[in-house]
Structures are given as C-alpha cells and as structure tokens.
Design a protein around this motif. Structure first.
Motif, short mmCIF file in Angstrom:
data_model
loop_
_atom_site.label_atom_id
_atom_site.label_comp_id
_atom_site.label_asym_id
_atom_site.label_seq_id
_atom_site.Cartn_x
_atom_site.Cartn_y
_atom_site.Cartn_z
N ALA A 152 37.92 -15.73 -21.11
CA ALA A 152 36.71 -16.55 -21.23
C ALA A 152 35.48 -15.65 -21.27
O ALA A 152 35.39 -14.67 -20.52
N LYS A 176 31.05 -21.09 -20.07
CA LYS A 176 32.39 -21.27 -19.49
C LYS A 176 32.38 -21.10 -17.96
O LYS A 176 33.41 -21.31 -17.33
N SER A 196 30.76 -15.35 -17.84
CA SER A 196 31.75 -16.39 -17.53
C SER A 196 32.18 -16.36 -16.07
O SER A 196 32.67 -17.35 -15.55
#
Length: 245
Positions: free
Chosen positions: A201, A206, A241
């Motif tokens: 990710a 995210k 992320s």
C-alpha cells in the motif's frame, strides 16, 4: 474466514519509489530461493498503481538476478471482466510492465477469463477459473500479493458484500463499487491457504484502511483484515500509508 492467527510483519519505506524497489527485490529473492531448492514458485499478482511500479522494478532488476522465468507460475487475485485486449485488465497491466519483458512459459500463466473468452457470463467464467486452480494450483501458492483499497477492500472483496461469506475458490462480482461492475475474485478461503501474503500500500489515502486492518478490524468492514499467510504475512508500506498506525 481467516487463517490461523499470526503477527504480521510491517516494513515501511520512505516513499512509493523506494517501496517498489524494495518489494521487487524481495520478490526476486523469493523466486531465486525457491528455484535453488528445485521448486517452481507459484505467485499470485495484484493490480493497481503501486503494483505496476513493482512490476516495472522487477523487470529492471531481473537482468542482474539468477531467475528462470520459464519456471515461474503466475496467477491473479482478481480481474476485471472486460475484453482480453482491454488495458483495464490487471493481466494486461502486468504484461506491459513485466511479463512482456521476460521469457515465460505460457502454460504457466493463468489469467482469469476475459469477457470475450466464450463463457456465458461472469459466473461461468469464475467457475472455469476455479476449475483451473483445482487442476494446477497445487493447493496453494508460494506468494499472494494484494493491494489495499481506501475502503479496505482486497482483490475484489468489498466491505459488506456477500462474497465475504462464501466458501469457494473464485466468485463473480456483478456490482463492484468501482468500475467496471463485473469482476472475478478469489475468496477468503482461497486467499488464506497460501504460504505468504504480502500487502502493498502506498499513499495517505490508504492510511486509515491500513491502520484498521492492522488493528484487527472486522473483515466485513475492512476485508484486508481477513487475509493472512499460512507461514508469513507482510505489510509493505510507505511513510504515507503507514501514517495512521
């Protein structure tokens, strides 16, 4: 729904480019080690922006590595049910970034069926892919790579969808919240029977989903929380992320 509990590993890199380089190197390490042991590694690829960057890095790095790509078996965790020549297909993106640049054995590349492959509908296509997995999947893959959506979805398993509670190998999705609406996806049982699972990710969009998944959210709310590897689970993240952990 989930595999045996285990503590996931979390690896954080400064940015998306560094993340792609690191994951690509780790993937090539896995292939080299498996082939040195006389094995044909089975790898399940994912799609998305960071996956595309990883695939390009694998193609770049492979020239200096001892990898025989004709002895690698490739699969996908989900696919858009669109024509075979559509650039929206995860397989098409992987081919452009990686597969077209290495010498593969076509018999070991298992794409999910396209909408123009001759099946009556997406459900029949999912059944056909399930049969392919039963015949050639060897009971599990060495590695499954998964992206994570901002809503916490993985493959095409979306929050609150009935596919989350079905014991099957692959299922059709006819009303995806992301276009196109029709897709084929592996299920939780299929994703949870593999040696390693790597989540990848990138980006602050995210961050909340990553934090909730690592915090043990209900997989019905954050499907990424419902998948672990039998031997190893790794979350490969960049600073953005990972920022909500």
């Amino acid at each position: 729904m989930t595999a045996a509990a285990q503590q996931p590993e979390v690896v954080v890199r400064p940015d998306a480019a560094d993340l792609a380089r690191t994951v690509a190197g780790a993937l090539l390490d896995l292939v080299e080690h498996a082939q040195a042991a006389g094995e044909i590694p089975g790898i399940c690829l994912t799609g998305g922006t960071i996956a595309d960057a990883i695939h390009r890095e694998v193609a770049r790095q492979t020239v200096s590595r001892n990898v025989d790509w004709r002895q690698v078996e490739l699969w996908w965790g989900d696919e858009r049910y669109v024509p075979a020549d559509s650039p929206d297909r995860n397989a098409a993106q992987a081919r452009a970034a990686l597969l077209d640049h290495v010498d593969l054995d076509p018999a070991l590349v298992h794409e999910m069926p396209a909408s123009d492959a001759g099946h009556t509908d997406v459900a029949a296509a999912a059944d056909a892919f399930s049969a392919d997995v039963r015949s050639h999947g060897r009971g599990g893959f060495d590695l499954v790579m998964l992206g994570v959506g901002p809503d916490g979805h993985v493959a095409s398993l979306f929050p609150g969808y009935p596919q989350l509670d079905v014991d099957a190998i692959a299922l059709p999705v006819t009303d995806s919240p992301k276009p196109p609406p029709e897709r084929i996806t592996f299920t939780f049982p299929a994703l949870n029977r593999n040696r390693q699972v790597w989540f990848v990710a990138s980006g602050d969009g995210k961050a909340d989903a990553v934090a909730r998944a690592l915090g043990g959210a209900d997989p019905h709310d954050i499907p990424a929380a419902g998948v672990t590897g039998v031997e190893r689970t790794v979350w490969w993240l960049d600073d953005d992320s990972a920022s909500a952990r």
